[in-house]
Design a protein around this motif. Structure first.
Motif, PDB file in Angstrom:
ATOM      1  N   LEU A  21       0.559  -0.676  -0.423  1.00 30.39           N
ATOM      2  CA  LEU A  21       0.051  -0.134   0.151  1.00 30.39           C
ATOM      3  C   LEU A  21       1.022   0.824   0.399  1.00 30.39           C
ATOM      4  O   LEU A  21       0.642   2.637  -0.816  1.00 30.39           O
ATOM      5  N   ASP A  46      -6.114  -1.951  -3.336  1.00 30.07           N
ATOM      6  CA  ASP A  46      -7.079  -2.005  -1.993  1.00 30.07           C
ATOM      7  C   ASP A  46      -6.980  -3.685  -2.862  1.00 30.07           C
ATOM      8  O   ASP A  46      -7.068  -4.634  -1.402  1.00 30.07           O
ATOM      9  N   LEU A  88      -8.104  -2.425   3.073  1.00 28.54           N
ATOM     10  CA  LEU A  88      -7.717  -0.370   3.461  1.00 28.54           C
ATOM     11  C   LEU A  88      -9.094   0.194   3.490  1.00 28.54           C
ATOM     12  O   LEU A  88     -10.274   0.692   3.410  1.00 28.54           O
ATOM     13  N   THR A  91     -10.805   4.706   1.571  1.00 30.18           N
ATOM     14  CA  THR A  91      -9.790   4.787   0.767  1.00 30.18           C
ATOM     15  C   THR A  91      -9.800   5.421  -0.341  1.00 30.18           C
ATOM     16  O   THR A  91      -9.179   6.389  -1.185  1.00 30.18           O
TER      17      THR A  91
END
Ligand code: IPD
Ligand code: CA
Ligand code: CA
Length: 266
Positions: A21, A46, A88, A91
């Protein structure tokens, strides 16, 4: 701080997905300048994070069930254990290059949350909790803030996004609470909000319409840091109703009362 083998599995999954990420977040910052924005790229990031977490958890405990935001329910052979995962959280922040987002992983055993990990990879803040063993941030023990009067308090909340939730209720509640507190924050990642409350950064927090993966790990974290959590009616049905109110003993009580007043006038 001694971590159980299961918590180590959760930390390993969260930090591995966190590395991905963080890389993707760097790319998102570059994509901001394009007119279309990084929407599709973020969806892919994601899903990638969720896949990494699923593989790590399934490798360590092949039989456990899973509830994941993107994949939904995956039934395992062991009905007593379930991982609850948001790969995640935050977002919208991620999409806009705002570094407030997290991975949230909880472990439920026989319907009870027994371990939780919330990881913000950009700040490298790893929040962990195990039932009966306290809550920690990067090995430092966490305690909720001790303030007892609302006027001294910074309170976190969630405001429904466009097309979601009850905007009228949110406005009414904000009106009530904002007249009583030092400040209100809407940071945009519920799992992180709950971890920040456990860390004493927020004195209180409330939100409606959350999903189990937004809050499962955070609810345990707050309780293990000495805090109080309930649903909006003061009951225990947070995961079922999607509502959460939290703080230390006093602030939780005051916040519940303010929200009740707001409901009366709605
Ligand atoms: C959202 C965030 C946000 C909350 C929303 C959630 P997502 O999760 O936690 O703070 O207000 O209700 O859906 O979509 O970013 O994983
Ligand atoms: Ca979420
Ligand atoms: Ca999510």
């Amino acid at each position: 701080m001694a971590r159980s083998a299961l918590l180590n599995v959760m930390v390993a999954a969260a930090t591995k997905a966190g590395r991905g990420l963080t890389r993707d977040f760097g790319e998102v910052e570059n994509l901001q300048v394009s007119r279309k924005g990084p929407g599709d790229f973020v969806t892919a990031a994601d899903h990638r994070a969720e896949k990494v977490i699923r593989e790590e958890l399934q490798r360590a405990r092949p039989g456990y069930s899973l509830l994941m935001e993107e994949s939904g329910t995956i039934e395992g052979t062991d009905p007593q254990h379930r991982w609850i995962v948001d790969p995640l959280d935050g977002t919208t922040n991620f999409l806009h290059g705002i570094p407030l987002f997290a991975i949230s992983i909880a472990l439920e055993r026989q319907g009870q949350i027994v371990a939780g990990v919330i990881y913000n990879p950009v700040m490298d803040e790893l929040f962990t909790a195990e039932r009966g063993n306290g809550a920690f941030m990067n090995n430092r023990r966490l305690r909720v803030a001790g303030r007892a009067t609302l006027t001294d308090c910074v309170i976190g909340t969630g405001i429904p996004h466009l097309g979601r939730g009850d905007h009228g209720r949110a406005l009414m509640e904000l009106r009530h609470v904002m007249g009583e507190v030092s400040g209100i924050r809407r940071c945009g990642a519920a799992a992180l909000d709950l971890a920040w409350l456990a860390a004493g950064r927020f004195d209180g927090f409330w939100e409606h319409d959350l999903s189990p993966w937004d809050m499962a790990a955070g609810l345990l974290m707050i309780r293990e840091a000495g805090g109080y959590v309930s649903d909006a009616s003061g009951g225990e049905k947070m995961l079922e109703t999607g509502s959460v109110v939290a703080g230390n003993e006093y602030i939780h009580h005051h916040l519940l009362a303010q929200l009740k007043n707001a409901r009366k006038q709605a």
